[in-house]
Scaffold this active site. Structure first.
Site, PDB file in Angstrom:
ATOM      1  N   SER A   1       0.831  -1.201   0.000  1.00  0.00           N
ATOM      2  CA  SER A   1       0.000   0.000   0.000  1.00  0.00           C
ATOM      3  C   SER A   1       0.870   1.256   0.000  1.00  0.00           C
ATOM      4  O   SER A   1       2.071   1.205   0.256  1.00  0.00           O
ATOM      5  CB  SER A   1      -0.937   0.001   1.213  1.00  0.00           C
ATOM      6  OG  SER A   1      -0.205  -0.112   2.414  1.00  0.00           O
TER       7      SER A   1
ATOM      8  N   SER B   1       1.235   3.798   1.955  1.00  0.00           N
ATOM      9  CA  SER B   1       1.918   4.215   3.176  1.00  0.00           C
ATOM     10  C   SER B   1       3.157   3.374   3.474  1.00  0.00           C
ATOM     11  O   SER B   1       4.005   3.770   4.258  1.00  0.00           O
ATOM     12  CB  SER B   1       0.951   4.138   4.370  1.00  0.00           C
ATOM     13  OG  SER B   1       0.407   2.834   4.481  1.00  0.00           O
TER      14      SER B   1
ATOM     15  N   THR C   1      -5.439  -0.429   1.122  1.00  0.00           N
ATOM     16  CA  THR C   1      -5.051  -1.614   1.898  1.00  0.00           C
ATOM     17  C   THR C   1      -6.234  -2.552   1.997  1.00  0.00           C
ATOM     18  O   THR C   1      -7.132  -2.359   2.814  1.00  0.00           O
ATOM     19  CB  THR C   1      -4.566  -1.226   3.312  1.00  0.00           C
ATOM     20  OG1 THR C   1      -3.572  -0.203   3.202  1.00  0.00           O
ATOM     21  CG2 THR C   1      -3.981  -2.429   4.027  1.00  0.00           C
TER      22      THR C   1
ATOM     23  N   HIS D   1      43.207 -45.314   9.264  1.00  0.00           N
ATOM     24  CA  HIS D   1      44.565 -45.171   9.802  1.00  0.00           C
ATOM     25  C   HIS D   1      44.592 -44.491  11.170  1.00  0.00           C
ATOM     26  O   HIS D   1      45.655 -44.390  11.799  1.00  0.00           O
ATOM     27  CB  HIS D   1      45.457 -44.411   8.808  1.00  0.00           C
ATOM     28  CG  HIS D   1      45.274 -42.925   8.818  1.00  0.00           C
ATOM     29  ND1 HIS D   1      44.479 -42.262   7.909  1.00  0.00           N
ATOM     30  CD2 HIS D   1      45.794 -41.964   9.626  1.00  0.00           C
ATOM     31  CE1 HIS D   1      44.518 -40.966   8.143  1.00  0.00           C
ATOM     32  NE2 HIS D   1      45.318 -40.757   9.180  1.00  0.00           N
TER      33      HIS D   1
ATOM     34  N   ASP E   1      40.826 -46.065   2.913  1.00  0.00           N
ATOM     35  CA  ASP E   1      41.153 -45.617   4.275  1.00  0.00           C
ATOM     36  C   ASP E   1      39.871 -45.144   4.980  1.00  0.00           C
ATOM     37  O   ASP E   1      39.640 -43.945   5.165  1.00  0.00           O
ATOM     38  CB  ASP E   1      42.186 -44.486   4.199  1.00  0.00           C
ATOM     39  CG  ASP E   1      42.644 -44.008   5.560  1.00  0.00           C
ATOM     40  OD1 ASP E   1      42.421 -44.717   6.551  1.00  0.00           O
ATOM     41  OD2 ASP E   1      43.224 -42.903   5.616  1.00  0.00           O
TER      42      ASP E   1
ATOM     43  N   SER F   1      42.903 -35.791  10.534  1.00  0.00           N
ATOM     44  CA  SER F   1      42.547 -36.932   9.682  1.00  0.00           C
ATOM     45  C   SER F   1      41.204 -37.518  10.119  1.00  0.00           C
ATOM     46  O   SER F   1      40.839 -37.486  11.292  1.00  0.00           O
ATOM     47  CB  SER F   1      43.621 -38.022   9.781  1.00  0.00           C
ATOM     48  OG  SER F   1      44.822 -37.601   9.204  1.00  0.00           O
TER      49      SER F   1
END
Length: 697
Positions: free
Chosen positions: A206, A208, A282, A452, A499, A619
């Site tokens: 709106s 405003s 609105t 590992h 691994d 790791s």
């Protein structure tokens, strides 16, 4: 302090200021500044309070119950900077009623003293205060009151952004906790895995409001869409702007309404303030009518039981009161009737009303917003700038159920970030030079790490730190093809092919913001996080995560400078055509000149990564990707080895353009993972059996 009346003056062409006018169009000759105050308690049953008012900002009030009465709520409250009391309504309850004493908030007067099933209480506010909440409440068989607690507020009392964010997030958490049927902010969770949530976003355009404030609100709903779209359930969006007329940007029943990228693109390109030029009244009822029409059309696309399982959330952002189109509450009642919202189905509709600016009509927004026990659905903010802070808090949910790969960004404690990370330690007396390792939590009881990391120690010598808790393990499983000395006769001292290891904890991890799993590719949990169809295969995940591009942005976790916290470092996976060049960099290091065949050192199971490099002790950690910046993290690699330690004899990481890290590709060890985790995780089709894997010579 606040100005009374709220007024403005305009500098005219004549060089004179205009007559002072208030928002109500009354003319004034003088403006006053009055001290902000919190409402006075009208009375306090079964107890005393002190001191007596009036109460200025910063003042405290204390409530004390008479003997034989049970205190509930906040017995100590403070008048906050927004002229609202901290905490909850203080009550002194005798416990005699079917429902608890609903209390009498400051500024309110309650009628009705019986709290048995079907008994009612009603509330009014003192002169000059606006009533927000349920003016009438009924004691239900569930021992809860219908509706929501009353609050009596001065017109100048706005909500603080941090309070709005917490309250709205608390209400949404009952919707977004998708896995456990448990109480969450006073409600029972209804949405299941793969459930559907319809979210309707209505943005006031709106006159405003103004273009700047409109754009602020637009950016806020983009952030909300992006975040809600990261959750596991199907979220379908209906987006519209409204003024005199409503402009629908996305219908909730559009085939792409759950595609976040599409929704964001449509918002960016089509949600435009000037589309309502010259028609900027609105008309809230008109916007709600569009929501109703979406629902009516969509209902025909579902079977009755499917339709009845959908939850609907309407979020209305407005700076003022409706001045045309009729009463919005009439359309709210029609929507409730259409969705068959009754006491047993209240959880299927939530309507949130955000009033922004000085002209908010609390009474009208109160008519629109949902009213649920222990929840708040109406919020008032001074200006659109405040909405930024609010929407940044909205989806910081405390309980995400079993959703994987979520990194809680609500905590200021960095150690709580990336909550899947596991620190693996060996007891000092048994370490024997062994470095600590990282791992990743992939379910409530299983950790994924590097093989590992376990060198000659029994499992009872290891500890596993997850969040703020420490765990022990009962089982360790190493990939059948892992053999670190396999290529010793070829000059390769240590071979890191395959691994990978799994560790089973002796007890399950209770998921929280500081301890939760990362998403593992080719599992149902990851599939929901990717928003893939139920028919998706493992190959679909491979294409999604490690696509045809040559360089894929990723991250890994590293110890910070003081080694007390973790930080995420950025890297790039050199994939497809770029992989060979990435690996060939090894030849630039003198210590690897004797390696004639780099494939002996780097197996086809390894991902080659450049950028920030890992240090010794990291790791087994996760290499992860966040596709499309959705804040959902998927593990694609396990840190296996690097050719350069940037932390060696240094207090900070020392970069090197020729450094490379190598991670075991998770997608290449899925047969191993499925064999040992099939009872713990649900895997997608397309993964070979581990028995079909032939280990390299």
């Amino acid at each position: 302090m606040y100005a009374w009346p709220v007024s403005s003056r305009i500098c005219q062409a004549s060089g004179q200021w205009s007559i002072m006018e208030s928002k109500t169009r009354w003319k004034y000759t003088k403006i006053y500044c009055k001290e902000m105050r919190c409402p006075n308690p009208d009375r306090f049953d079964n107890g005393e309070y002190f001191p007596r008012g009036p109460y200025k900002v910063g003042d405290n009030i204390t409530f004390v119950c008479s003997d034989g009465y049970i205190p509930r709520g906040s017995m100590e409250r403070t008048c906050k900077s927004n002229a609202k009391w901290s905490g909850e309504t203080a009550v002194c309850d005798d416990g005699a009623g079917h429902c608890p004493d609903p209390g009498e908030p400051p500024g309110a007067r309650k009628t009705g003293l019986r709290y048995d099933v079907d008994e009612r209480v009603s509330y009014t506010c003192a002169l000059g205060l606006d009533l927000v909440g349920s003016a009438k409440r009924t004691c239900l068989e569930s021992r809860r009151w219908s509706g929501t607690e009353v609050s009596c507020q001065y017109p100048y009392a706005f909500d603080l952004p941090e309070d709005v964010g917490q309250q709205f997030a608390g209400s949404l958490s009952g919707l977004l906790n998708t896995y456990e049927k448990k109480a969450a902010v006073g409600r029972t969770v209804k949405i299941k895995k793969d459930g559907i949530l319809n979210v309707y976003l209505l943005l006031d355009a709106s006159e405003s409001v103004g273009e700047n404030n409109f754009d602020i609100s637009k950016k806020s709903i983009e952030d909300l869409v992006n975040r809600l779209g990261s959750f596991d359930m199907i979220v379908q969006f209906g987006i519209m702007s409204y003024a005199t007329e409503t402009k629908v940007i996305i219908n909730v029943h559009d085939k792409d309404s759950s595609d976040v990228d599409y929704v964001l693109e449509e918002i960016e390109n089509k949600l435009i303030y000037n589309e309502h030029r010259n028609k900027q009244g609105t008309n809230i009822k008109g916007a709600l009518t569009s929501v109703y029409n979406m629902m009516a059309f969509q209902k025909g696309q579902y079977k009755e039981d499917e339709w009845n399982s959908i939850q609907h959330v309407i979020i209305l952002l407005t700076d003022g009161k409706s001045n045309m189109g009729g009463r919005p509450v009439d359309m709210i009642n029609r929507i409730r009737e259409f969705l068959d919202i009754k006491p047993t189905r209240e959880d299927y509709l939530d309507i949130y009303a955000f009033g922004i600016g000085e002209e908010v009509d609390r009474s009208e927004l109160n008519d629109i917003a949902s009213k649920k026990d222990n929840e708040k659905h109406i919020f008032t903010l001074e200006d659109s700038e405040k909405i930024k802070a609010v929407f940044s808090e909205i989806t910081k949910i405390e309980n995400y159920g079993e959703m994987c790969g979520l990194n809680d960004e609500s905590s200021s404690d960095r150690k709580l970030h990336h909550p899947w990370n596991v620190l693996i330690n060996v007891s000092k007396e048994n370490a024997g030079g062994t470095s600590p390792c990282f791992g990743s939590l992939i379910s409530s009881q299983w950790i994924l790490t590097a093989a590992h990391c376990f060198k000659g120690h029994t499992m009872d010598q290891y500890t596993f730190e997850i969040g703020s808790a420490t765990y022990k393990a009962e089982l360790r499983i190493i990939h059948k093809c892992y053999n670190i000395i396999r290529k010793a006769n070829r000059g390769i001292k240590e071979d890191y092919d395959y691994d990978v290891a799994l560790v089973k904890l002796t007890e399950k991890v209770e998921f929280s913001s500081s301890a939760r799993p990362i998403c593992l590719p080719c599992t149902e949990m990851a599939n929901r996080a990717m928003k893939k169809p139920k028919t998706a295969t493992c190959n679909d995940h491979r294409q999604h995560l490690l696509s045809s591009v040559s360089s894929i942005p990723a991250g890994f976790l590293a110890k910070s400078k003081d080694k007390k916290e973790l930080e995420e470092l950025k890297v790039e996976i050199q994939h497809n055509n770029a992989r060979e060049d990435c690996i060939s960099t090894i030849k630039k290091w003198d210590k690897f000149h004797n390696i004639t065949n780099l494939q002996d050192m780097v197996s086809p199971r390894h991902l080659c990564v450049n950028g920030e490099m890992s240090c010794k002790g990291e790791s087994g950690g996760s290499l992860f990707v966040d596709i499309r910046d959705r804040k959902r993290f998927f593990q694609v690699g396990i840190l296996s080895f690097g050719i350069y330690n940037p932390c060696e004899k240094k207090t900070v990481r020392k970069p090197s353009s020729n450094a490379r890290d190598f991670y075991v590709n998770v997608l290449e060890v899925l047969p191993f993972l499925r064999k040992h985790l099939e009872g713990e995780l649900q895997f997608l089709p397309g993964i070979p059996d581990l028995e079909e894997i032939v280990c390299p010579a």
